[in-house]
Write an enzyme that holds these catalytic residues in place. Structure first.
Site, PDB file in Angstrom:
ATOM      1  N   LYS A   1      42.569  41.058  49.945  1.00 30.15           N
ATOM      2  CA  LYS A   1      41.261  41.509  49.520  1.00 30.15           C
ATOM      3  C   LYS A   1      40.411  41.062  50.607  1.00 30.15           C
ATOM      4  O   LYS A   1      40.348  39.950  50.789  1.00 30.15           O
ATOM      5  CB  LYS A   1      40.916  41.211  48.029  1.00 30.15           C
ATOM      6  CG  LYS A   1      41.340  42.317  47.131  1.00 30.15           C
ATOM      7  CD  LYS A   1      40.572  41.548  45.751  1.00 30.15           C
ATOM      8  CE  LYS A   1      40.968  42.715  44.629  1.00 30.15           C
ATOM      9  NZ  LYS A   1      40.233  42.169  43.305  1.00 30.15           N
TER      10      LYS A   1
ATOM     11  N   HIS B   1      30.450  30.482  44.109  1.00 32.35           N
ATOM     12  CA  HIS B   1      31.176  31.504  43.565  1.00 32.35           C
ATOM     13  C   HIS B   1      32.022  30.879  42.488  1.00 32.35           C
ATOM     14  O   HIS B   1      32.133  31.150  41.187  1.00 32.35           O
ATOM     15  CB  HIS B   1      32.083  31.947  44.719  1.00 32.35           C
ATOM     16  CG  HIS B   1      33.251  32.857  43.904  1.00 32.35           C
ATOM     17  ND1 HIS B   1      32.930  34.076  43.553  1.00 32.35           N
ATOM     18  CD2 HIS B   1      34.813  32.762  43.648  1.00 32.35           C
ATOM     19  CE1 HIS B   1      33.938  34.900  42.988  1.00 32.35           C
ATOM     20  NE2 HIS B   1      35.215  33.994  43.287  1.00 32.35           N
TER      21      HIS B   1
ATOM     22  N   LYS C   1      49.728  34.197  42.056  1.00 33.13           N
ATOM     23  CA  LYS C   1      48.994  35.382  42.519  1.00 33.13           C
ATOM     24  C   LYS C   1      49.930  36.289  43.444  1.00 33.13           C
ATOM     25  O   LYS C   1      50.145  37.287  43.395  1.00 33.13           O
ATOM     26  CB  LYS C   1      47.903  35.022  43.437  1.00 33.13           C
ATOM     27  CG  LYS C   1      47.132  35.878  44.026  1.00 33.13           C
ATOM     28  CD  LYS C   1      45.759  35.453  44.800  1.00 33.13           C
ATOM     29  CE  LYS C   1      45.064  36.576  44.869  1.00 33.13           C
ATOM     30  NZ  LYS C   1      43.743  36.325  45.451  1.00 33.13           N
TER      31      LYS C   1
ATOM     32  N   ARG D   1      46.796  43.298  38.564  1.00 27.04           N
ATOM     33  CA  ARG D   1      45.848  42.643  39.192  1.00 27.04           C
ATOM     34  C   ARG D   1      44.546  42.490  38.903  1.00 27.04           C
ATOM     35  O   ARG D   1      43.996  41.417  39.158  1.00 27.04           O
ATOM     36  CB  ARG D   1      45.948  43.230  40.757  1.00 27.04           C
ATOM     37  CG  ARG D   1      45.158  42.302  41.976  1.00 27.04           C
ATOM     38  CD  ARG D   1      45.689  42.522  43.113  1.00 27.04           C
ATOM     39  NE  ARG D   1      44.980  41.649  44.102  1.00 27.04           N
ATOM     40  CZ  ARG D   1      45.073  41.900  45.553  1.00 27.04           C
ATOM     41  NH1 ARG D   1      45.763  42.541  45.997  1.00 27.04           N
ATOM     42  NH2 ARG D   1      44.404  40.953  46.189  1.00 27.04           N
TER      43      ARG D   1
ATOM     44  N   HIS E   1      29.915  37.426  39.177  1.00 33.36           N
ATOM     45  CA  HIS E   1      29.439  38.272  40.139  1.00 33.36           C
ATOM     46  C   HIS E   1      27.831  38.710  40.000  1.00 33.36           C
ATOM     47  O   HIS E   1      27.048  38.597  40.874  1.00 33.36           O
ATOM     48  CB  HIS E   1      29.927  39.521  40.721  1.00 33.36           C
ATOM     49  CG  HIS E   1      31.483  39.064  41.414  1.00 33.36           C
ATOM     50  ND1 HIS E   1      32.427  40.101  41.610  1.00 33.36           N
ATOM     51  CD2 HIS E   1      32.022  38.099  41.779  1.00 33.36           C
ATOM     52  CE1 HIS E   1      33.381  39.594  42.409  1.00 33.36           C
ATOM     53  NE2 HIS E   1      33.130  38.464  42.565  1.00 33.36           N
TER      54      HIS E   1
ATOM     55  N   GLU F   1      45.513  47.001  42.916  1.00 36.54           N
ATOM     56  CA  GLU F   1      44.715  46.578  41.835  1.00 36.54           C
ATOM     57  C   GLU F   1      44.505  47.905  40.961  1.00 36.54           C
ATOM     58  O   GLU F   1      43.313  48.309  40.537  1.00 36.54           O
ATOM     59  CB  GLU F   1      43.247  46.141  42.199  1.00 36.54           C
ATOM     60  CG  GLU F   1      42.721  45.370  40.986  1.00 36.54           C
ATOM     61  CD  GLU F   1      41.515  44.501  41.234  1.00 36.54           C
ATOM     62  OE1 GLU F   1      40.222  44.837  40.580  1.00 36.54           O
ATOM     63  OE2 GLU F   1      41.433  43.696  42.096  1.00 36.54           O
TER      64      GLU F   1
ATOM     65  N   GLU G   1      38.858  28.498  40.279  1.00 39.85           N
ATOM     66  CA  GLU G   1      39.776  29.537  40.609  1.00 39.85           C
ATOM     67  C   GLU G   1      41.353  29.057  40.075  1.00 39.85           C
ATOM     68  O   GLU G   1      42.068  29.937  39.406  1.00 39.85           O
ATOM     69  CB  GLU G   1      39.995  29.932  42.046  1.00 39.85           C
ATOM     70  CG  GLU G   1      38.759  30.588  42.292  1.00 39.85           C
ATOM     71  CD  GLU G   1      38.507  32.041  41.783  1.00 39.85           C
ATOM     72  OE1 GLU G   1      39.442  32.852  41.202  1.00 39.85           O
ATOM     73  OE2 GLU G   1      37.424  32.948  42.247  1.00 39.85           O
TER      74      GLU G   1
ATOM     75  N   ARG H   1      40.883  50.631  63.901  1.00 38.02           N
ATOM     76  CA  ARG H   1      41.446  51.160  62.527  1.00 38.02           C
ATOM     77  C   ARG H   1      42.532  50.261  62.092  1.00 38.02           C
ATOM     78  O   ARG H   1      43.429  50.522  61.383  1.00 38.02           O
ATOM     79  CB  ARG H   1      41.911  52.381  62.608  1.00 38.02           C
ATOM     80  CG  ARG H   1      40.761  53.528  63.074  1.00 38.02           C
ATOM     81  CD  ARG H   1      41.469  54.806  63.062  1.00 38.02           C
ATOM     82  NE  ARG H   1      40.722  56.085  63.362  1.00 38.02           N
ATOM     83  CZ  ARG H   1      40.334  56.291  64.551  1.00 38.02           C
ATOM     84  NH1 ARG H   1      41.002  55.904  65.479  1.00 38.02           N
ATOM     85  NH2 ARG H   1      39.198  57.531  64.436  1.00 38.02           N
TER      86      ARG H   1
ATOM     87  N   ASN I   1      40.455  39.129  37.872  1.00 41.94           N
ATOM     88  CA  ASN I   1      38.918  38.989  37.721  1.00 41.94           C
ATOM     89  C   ASN I   1      38.496  38.534  36.663  1.00 41.94           C
ATOM     90  O   ASN I   1      37.371  38.434  36.174  1.00 41.94           O
ATOM     91  CB  ASN I   1      38.615  40.334  37.902  1.00 41.94           C
ATOM     92  CG  ASN I   1      39.109  41.088  39.251  1.00 41.94           C
ATOM     93  OD1 ASN I   1      38.734  40.637  40.178  1.00 41.94           O
ATOM     94  ND2 ASN I   1      39.490  42.412  39.027  1.00 41.94           N
TER      95      ASN I   1
ATOM     96  N   HIS J   1      35.044  37.049  36.642  1.00 39.96           N
ATOM     97  CA  HIS J   1      34.356  37.525  37.768  1.00 39.96           C
ATOM     98  C   HIS J   1      33.096  38.399  37.471  1.00 39.96           C
ATOM     99  O   HIS J   1      32.116  38.717  38.497  1.00 39.96           O
ATOM    100  CB  HIS J   1      35.179  38.119  38.806  1.00 39.96           C
ATOM    101  CG  HIS J   1      36.064  36.877  39.401  1.00 39.96           C
ATOM    102  ND1 HIS J   1      36.711  36.354  38.771  1.00 39.96           N
ATOM    103  CD2 HIS J   1      36.221  36.555  40.689  1.00 39.96           C
ATOM    104  CE1 HIS J   1      37.483  35.308  39.533  1.00 39.96           C
ATOM    105  NE2 HIS J   1      37.180  35.464  40.941  1.00 39.96           N
TER     106      HIS J   1
END
Length: 349
Positions: A142, A258, A220, A234, A245, A230, A184, A120, A238, A241
């Protein structure tokens, strides 16, 4: 050495210094008392830096067990992350022990996710070796893996306890991977800093790469501090993205990187923004020029209609819309939902 602190619930430092990999154990030991560490790396990075990291960790009193996976986005699956978790269990790591991610974004994502779900949650350290990971993915917590239905759909927010950035590792990157990371950095300039974009646009990024890395992670870190999970700002990170994606999914995460996909995504969404009166005219062309400067793609061979259709799997999709990130102008990002039924027309399909 350049140092930044990310002030989230459990704050942590980002240390940026050439050669810091050889001393990683010393910096980790100063904040983490543990018996064992699980080093996670890939078949590209481990042969170059693995022994150096292992020796530094052992010299500072840690027992090291090492998991090396096949390099590439194709390995970023639930199968691999479960293999990492089972490896941790086989080596009897406790909650007081920790993991180290040595590699690029794929490695950081998987090692971080494994650390988030083993017992956990155990601590982990990021040692990013690719430009993409250094300017972006190693910071912010993330972690995720891909599913057949889409990219990064299975994951968790799990902040590292330390990020160690050694830009000397970029010297061993193939040119393609340097370009990949520049996507990026360009993205960060697009949404947050016109001055950063202009540095990249007008100069040679390789000549000022330490400054670019520092500025990117500084920007960032600020965003993450203000919106860790997010819920608002935040999401600006993206930019490019959603379409990116979708393009990666259409290529089955194999034939396009990517950064390449995100670059194409930035152009697509900027063109759509211009056509719908949201983005300053000429912005998409300016982004295209800087992408081409760093040998990045600006268009894809998939039909625009297929890309738009593939966007439906995006994490930012709600019941009725997708939260797209646009820019009014370079350095001025904003979020604007587009209703699902309006998306094809919005993108000119």
């Amino acid at each position: 050495m350049k140092k930044l602190t990310v002030n989230v619930a459990d704050s942590y430092e980002i240390l940026i210094e050439k050669g810091i990999i050889a001393d990683c154990g010393k910096y980790i030991k100063s904040l983490k008392s543990a018996k064992k560490v699980c080093l996670v790396s890939d078949t590209n990075v481990y042969p170059i830096y693995g022994k150096t990291v292992e020796e530094s960790l052992k010299a500072n009193g840690y027992e090291v067990c090492t998991f090396v996976f096949e390099a590439g986005e194709e390995s970023k699956t639930t199968k691999t992350v479960i293999e990492i978790v089972e490896f941790m269990a086989q080596n009897a790591l406790t909650r007081n022990d920790f993991a180290v991610a040595l590699g690029g974004g794929v490695c950081g994502d998987m090692a971080g996710f494994a650390a988030a779900i083993y017992l956990r949650g155990i601590d982990f350290v990021q040692i990013p070796t690719s430009l993409l990971a250094q300017v972006d993915s190693s910071v912010g917590g993330k972690t995720a893996v891909d599913l057949p239905q889409g990219k990064n759909l299975c994951g968790a927010f799990h902040q590292p306890i330390l990020v160690l950035i050694d830009s000397n590792t970029l010297d061993t990157l193939k040119p393609h991977y340097f370009s990949d990371g520049m996507a990026e950095a360009i993205k960060m300039g697009c949404i947050k800093s016109e001055s950063l974009f202009e540095k990249i646009e007008n100069g040679d990024a390789k000549d000022i790469i330490d400054d670019i890395i520092f500025e990117c992670v500084s920007l960032k870190a600020g965003v993450v501090e203000r919106d860790e999970k997010e819920h608002g700002e935040r999401a600006l990170l993206n930019f490019g993205h959603t379409a990116g994606h979708a393009i990666e999914k259409l290529h089955n995460f194999t034939t396009i990187s990517h950064g390449e996909a995100v670059g194409i995504g930035m152009v697509l969404v900027s063109k759509a923004g211009e056509n719908n009166g949201l983005t300053k005219s000429g912005t998409a062309e300016r982004i295209k020029k800087v992408l081409k400067k760093y040998d990045l793609k600006t268009e894809d061979n998939n039909a625009l209609s297929d890309i738009v259709k593939a966007m439906n799997a995006d994490k930012k999709r709600t019941g009725t819309s997708i939260k797209f990130v646009f820019i009014k102008d370079i350095g001025k990002g904003f979020i604007n939902p587009v209703n699902n039924e309006d998306i094809p027309t919005f993108f000119g399909v």
